[in-house]
Scaffold this motif. Structure first.
Motif, PDB file in Angstrom:
ATOM      1  N   HIS A 198      -6.390   2.087  -8.151  1.00  0.00           N
ATOM      2  CA  HIS A 198      -5.430   1.095  -7.636  1.00  0.00           C
ATOM      3  C   HIS A 198      -5.762   0.658  -6.219  1.00  0.00           C
ATOM      4  O   HIS A 198      -4.910   0.700  -5.330  1.00  0.00           O
ATOM      5  CB  HIS A 198      -4.014   1.658  -7.710  1.00  0.00           C
ATOM      6  N   LEU A 212      15.717   3.897  -4.608  1.00  0.00           N
ATOM      7  CA  LEU A 212      15.505   3.924  -6.054  1.00  0.00           C
ATOM      8  C   LEU A 212      14.064   4.339  -6.293  1.00  0.00           C
ATOM      9  O   LEU A 212      13.133   3.605  -5.973  1.00  0.00           O
ATOM     10  CB  LEU A 212      15.721   2.536  -6.658  1.00  0.00           C
ATOM     11  N   GLY A 245      10.642   4.905  -8.161  1.00  0.00           N
ATOM     12  CA  GLY A 245      10.014   4.095  -9.207  1.00  0.00           C
ATOM     13  C   GLY A 245      10.221   2.620  -8.992  1.00  0.00           C
ATOM     14  O   GLY A 245       9.837   1.791  -9.812  1.00  0.00           O
ATOM     15  N   HIS A 301       7.031  -1.595  -4.041  1.00  0.00           N
ATOM     16  CA  HIS A 301       5.588  -1.344  -3.925  1.00  0.00           C
ATOM     17  C   HIS A 301       5.057  -2.098  -2.713  1.00  0.00           C
ATOM     18  O   HIS A 301       5.517  -3.202  -2.413  1.00  0.00           O
ATOM     19  CB  HIS A 301       4.853  -1.829  -5.180  1.00  0.00           C
ATOM     20  N   ARG A 302       4.078  -1.493  -2.022  1.00  0.00           N
ATOM     21  CA  ARG A 302       3.513  -2.144  -0.860  1.00  0.00           C
ATOM     22  C   ARG A 302       2.821  -3.461  -1.234  1.00  0.00           C
ATOM     23  O   ARG A 302       2.877  -4.428  -0.495  1.00  0.00           O
ATOM     24  CB  ARG A 302       2.491  -1.207  -0.195  1.00  0.00           C
ATOM     25  N   ARG A 329       1.519  -2.424 -14.757  1.00  0.00           N
ATOM     26  CA  ARG A 329       1.465  -1.118 -15.421  1.00  0.00           C
ATOM     27  C   ARG A 329       2.851  -0.718 -15.914  1.00  0.00           C
ATOM     28  O   ARG A 329       3.008  -0.086 -16.957  1.00  0.00           O
ATOM     29  CB  ARG A 329       0.894  -0.086 -14.449  1.00  0.00           C
ATOM     30  N   ARG A 383      -6.044   9.714 -11.893  1.00  0.00           N
ATOM     31  CA  ARG A 383      -6.562   9.040 -10.696  1.00  0.00           C
ATOM     32  C   ARG A 383      -7.864   9.622 -10.190  1.00  0.00           C
ATOM     33  O   ARG A 383      -8.580   8.997  -9.394  1.00  0.00           O
ATOM     34  CB  ARG A 383      -5.491   9.082  -9.595  1.00  0.00           C
TER      35      ARG A 383
HETATM   36  C1  SDX Z   1       2.651   4.525  -6.145  1.00  0.00           C
HETATM   37  O1  SDX Z   1      -0.263   1.935  -3.108  1.00  0.00           O
HETATM   38  C2  SDX Z   1      -0.341   2.082  -4.359  1.00  0.00           C
HETATM   39  O2  SDX Z   1      -1.055   1.358  -5.040  1.00  0.00           O
HETATM   40  C3  SDX Z   1       0.446   3.243  -4.927  1.00  0.00           C
HETATM   41  C4  SDX Z   1       0.448   3.369  -6.457  1.00  0.00           C
HETATM   42  C5  SDX Z   1      -0.919   3.701  -6.995  1.00  0.00           C
HETATM   43  O3  SDX Z   1      -1.169   3.432  -8.193  1.00  0.00           O
HETATM   44  O4  SDX Z   1      -1.707   4.324  -6.250  1.00  0.00           O
HETATM   45  O5  SDX Z   1       0.875   2.144  -7.048  1.00  0.00           O
HETATM   46  C6  SDX Z   1       1.384   4.478  -6.916  1.00  0.00           C
HETATM   47  O6  SDX Z   1       2.716   5.233  -5.174  1.00  0.00           O
HETATM   48  C7  SDX Z   1       3.787   3.622  -6.545  1.00  0.00           C
HETATM   49  C8  SDX Z   1       5.006   3.719  -5.568  1.00  0.00           C
HETATM   50  C9  SDX Z   1       5.833   4.964  -5.968  1.00  0.00           C
HETATM   51  N1  SDX Z   1       6.911   5.189  -4.916  1.00  0.00           N
HETATM   52  C10 SDX Z   1       8.201   5.011  -5.228  1.00  0.00           C
HETATM   53  O7  SDX Z   1       8.607   4.517  -6.288  1.00  0.00           O
HETATM   54  C11 SDX Z   1       9.154   5.461  -4.116  1.00  0.00           C
HETATM   55  C12 SDX Z   1      10.254   4.389  -3.893  1.00  0.00           C
HETATM   56  N2  SDX Z   1       9.588   3.181  -3.283  1.00  0.00           N
HETATM   57  C13 SDX Z   1       9.515   3.115  -1.888  1.00  0.00           C
HETATM   58  O8  SDX Z   1       9.681   4.239  -1.103  1.00  0.00           O
HETATM   59  C14 SDX Z   1       8.664   1.979  -1.335  1.00  0.00           C
HETATM   60  O9  SDX Z   1       8.944   0.877  -2.090  1.00  0.00           O
HETATM   61  C15 SDX Z   1       7.159   2.189  -1.264  1.00  0.00           C
HETATM   62  C16 SDX Z   1       6.821   3.421  -0.511  1.00  0.00           C
HETATM   63  C17 SDX Z   1       6.569   2.243  -2.632  1.00  0.00           C
HETATM   64  C18 SDX Z   1       6.569   0.986  -0.533  1.00  0.00           C
HETATM   65  O10 SDX Z   1       7.075   0.991   0.737  1.00  0.00           O
HETATM   66  P1  SDX Z   1       6.633  -0.105   1.843  1.00  0.00           P
HETATM   67  O11 SDX Z   1       5.638  -1.037   1.283  1.00  0.00           O
HETATM   68  O12 SDX Z   1       6.287   0.615   3.101  1.00  0.00           O
HETATM   69  O13 SDX Z   1       7.895  -0.943   2.000  1.00  0.00           O
HETATM   70  P2  SDX Z   1       9.095  -0.586   2.989  1.00  0.00           P
HETATM   71  O14 SDX Z   1       9.374   0.893   2.918  1.00  0.00           O
HETATM   72  O15 SDX Z   1       8.812  -1.177   4.320  1.00  0.00           O
HETATM   73  O16 SDX Z   1      10.303  -1.348   2.285  1.00  0.00           O
HETATM   74  C19 SDX Z   1      10.530  -2.736   2.527  1.00  0.00           C
HETATM   75  C20 SDX Z   1      12.044  -2.872   2.455  1.00  0.00           C
HETATM   76  C21 SDX Z   1      12.776  -1.861   3.329  1.00  0.00           C
HETATM   77  O17 SDX Z   1      14.006  -2.448   3.695  1.00  0.00           O
HETATM   78  P3  SDX Z   1      14.087  -3.113   5.219  1.00  0.00           P
HETATM   79  O18 SDX Z   1      13.782  -1.995   6.206  1.00  0.00           O
HETATM   80  O19 SDX Z   1      13.097  -4.242   5.245  1.00  0.00           O
HETATM   81  O20 SDX Z   1      15.536  -3.584   5.325  1.00  0.00           O
HETATM   82  O21 SDX Z   1      12.493  -2.606   1.113  1.00  0.00           O
HETATM   83  C22 SDX Z   1      13.317  -1.444   1.112  1.00  0.00           C
HETATM   84  C23 SDX Z   1      13.087  -0.718   2.404  1.00  0.00           C
HETATM   85  O22 SDX Z   1      14.259  -0.018   2.794  1.00  0.00           O
HETATM   86  N3  SDX Z   1      12.893  -0.645  -0.048  1.00  0.00           N
HETATM   87  C24 SDX Z   1      13.702  -0.036  -0.888  1.00  0.00           C
HETATM   88  C25 SDX Z   1      12.874   0.572  -1.843  1.00  0.00           C
HETATM   89  N4  SDX Z   1      11.592   0.332  -1.551  1.00  0.00           N
HETATM   90  C26 SDX Z   1      11.603  -0.419  -0.424  1.00  0.00           C
HETATM   91  N5  SDX Z   1      15.048   0.055  -0.939  1.00  0.00           N
HETATM   92  C27 SDX Z   1      15.566   0.776  -1.965  1.00  0.00           C
HETATM   93  N6  SDX Z   1      14.840   1.398  -2.926  1.00  0.00           N
HETATM   94  C28 SDX Z   1      13.490   1.306  -2.898  1.00  0.00           C
HETATM   95  N7  SDX Z   1      12.774   1.902  -3.824  1.00  0.00           N
END
Ligand code: SDX
Length: 431
Positions: A232, A303, A305, A308-309, A317, A391
């Motif tokens: 990825h 939440l 799942g 995503h960045r 997927r 992975r």
């Molecule tokens: C994987 O990088 C990859 O490719 C990873 C992956 C791979 O195959 O290798 O795809 C696998 O890691 C998938 C992601 C799995 N993680 C989760 O599901 C955990 C929940 N998601 C988040 O913690 C978050 O969305 C991330 C870590 C995945 C991404 O974070 P970012 O890109 O740093 O975004 P951010 O934290 O700056 O969020 C942007 C905004 C924020 O709000 P504001 O500060 O702008 O007001 O969106 C909000 C966040 O608070 N936000 C969420 C959220 N994810 C982001 N709010 C609620 N629930 C969420 N899940």
């Protein structure tokens, strides 16, 4: 590296600096800032690397706005439906789909590397039985260089290739052994008459007391899950592997570093955290409470799942995984799975909520995978180890690519220093 076709001009304090711009085969242009510090005396600043390309690569491309994922140009939905994991491994490692003869040779090589050194069995016995399997995998994989010195010399391309095959082949065995150890059952040796996914399920679920026949439905679902998690781009764990490798560390140590990084709940640990969240929600009537918590700035709950960045649209997927969840549960005769119901209603509620829509938060690969894995009889503690098994080929492919990059050098970021300037030591009696 492609040739620069145009320049960006940066002006600081009246001085202008021309920075070359390179264009990719697809995706955003990049600005080459490598000479910025030496010419302008400034660093760029990008915590979390939201706007930074760390390398060239030809392996995987993600279009986050369209929700597209390509492995060597092939869309993930086509690979998931038409290919299988070891063929995808070959594609990622060597850059092209194999001929029938190439595939047979590759699968034969991987099959014959699936056993681990017998002495390594003792390694597991040093852990508590209730150790998380990811802790066991970090330790055992990190120790592999002690058992496979004949494929640790990274300067030797042949040893690099053998180490690559060993990693892809042995990870399912190590993950299955970590699982067996955690439940107090005897280790099960790999079998050369089984395909990759079937072998993994057999090593997880077979017991000496009775014959275990792999259900082809589960084997196909497991193989598809392996395919969906294979690589990825420069995600956190892949970047960890590349950074570890840039110092010249042996391949097993680099993969152990990748496993450690993947374990975090913001990354590969999200599949375990997501299923635990769905179970905590329990029933659809509690979904509004959790949606509100996810939106509450003062509540650290997110939440799992979701989001995503890179993807600012559906993670392709997750779309395939959702279809597979429906198929697998249906084929297993598991009707009205309450957790799947909560997941689908939670997804619908979140996607209908302006908070998630405005922030472009969609289900990612981890949202549905746990539902399938639990239906297959695996505990949540094995979800991230399975992600790590899959992975490994992505980590290894990126690791190999780095060696072939003439520009590769040790990774060493700088910083924005906000600490104390120089000051003299004060003896304790004067403080
Ligand atoms: C994987 O990088 C990859 O490719 C990873 C992956 C791979 O195959 O290798 O795809 C696998 O890691 C998938 C992601 C799995 N993680 C989760 O599901 C955990 C929940 N998601 C988040 O913690 C978050 O969305 C991330 C870590 C995945 C991404 O974070 P970012 O890109 O740093 O975004 P951010 O934290 O700056 O969020 C942007 C905004 C924020 O709000 P504001 O500060 O702008 O007001 O969106 C909000 C966040 O608070 N936000 C969420 C959220 N994810 C982001 N709010 C609620 N629930 C969420 N899940």
């Amino acid at each position: 590296m492609t040739e620069s076709t145009k320049n960006a001009t940066l002006t600081i304090d009246g001085n202008s600096y021309d920075l070359p711009i390179y264009s990719p085969t697809t995706g955003p242009d990049v600005i080459d800032i490598r000479k910025l510090y030496s010419s302008a005396g400034v660093f760029t600043y990008d915590p979390g690397f939201t706007s930074t390309a760390s390398c060239d690569s030809t392996i995987t491309f993600i279009d986050g706005d369209k929700g597209e994922l390509l492995h060597r140009g092939y869309p993930i939905d086509q690979l998931a439906s038409k290919s299988h994991y070891l063929e995808v491994c070959y594609l990622l490692l060597y850059g092209a789909l194999p001929t029938a003869a190439e595939l047979e040779d590759f699968e034969g090589t991987i099959t014959r590397h699936t056993m681990i050194h017998e002495q390594m069995h003792n390694f597991f016995r040093g852990f508590r039985r209730d150790a998380h399997p990811m802790a066991t995998m970090v330790g055992v994989v990190g120790a592999m260089s002690a058992f496979y010195q004949d494929s640790s010399d990274i300067a030797d391309p042949r040893q690099r290739e053998i180490a690559s095959h060993r990693m892809v082949a042995k990870m399912p065995t190590i993950a299955a052994m970590a699982y067996k150890y955690s439940i107090g059952q005897p280790f099960v040796y790999p079998r050369n008459d089984l395909d990759y996914a079937s072998n993994f399920l057999h090593m997880c679920f077979s017991v000496p007391a009775e014959e275990y026949v792999v259900d082809p439905i589960l084997a196909r679902a497991m193989d598809r899950i392996f395919t969906l998690h294979a690589d990825h781009e420069q995600n956190a764990s892949t970047s960890t592997v590349r950074l570890a490798s840039s110092s010249g560390a042996n391949p097993f140590a680099c993969i152990a570093a990748g496993i450690a990084c993947l374990w975090g709940p913001a990354h590969g640990g999200a599949n375990q955290a997501c299923l635990e969240m769905l179970k905590e929600i329990g029933t659809p009537d509690r979904i509004p409470e959790y949606i509100a918590r996810a939106k509450d700035k003062d509540d650290p709950f997110r939440l799992m799942g979701f989001g995503h960045r890179v993807y600012k649209n559906f993670d392709p997927r997750a779309t395939v995984m959702k279809q597979s969840a429906d198929e697998v549960l249906d084929l297993l005769g598991i009707e009205n799975n309450p957790i799947l119901q909560v997941a689908k209603e939670l997804e619908a509620a979140a996607l209908a909520d302006p908070y998630f829509a405005d922030k472009k938060l969609f289900p990612n690969v981890d949202f549905y995978s746990g539902i399938i894995l639990e239906a297959m009889g695996l505990p949540t503690s094995m979800f991230t180890p399975i992600f790590a098994v899959s992975r490994t080929v992505g980590w290894i492919s990126q690791w190999k690519e780095q060696f072939d990059d003439p520009q590769q050098k040790i990774g060493r970021p700088r910083q924005l220093y906000l600490g104390e300037t120089e000051r003299n030591y004060v003896d304790v009696e004067n403080r």
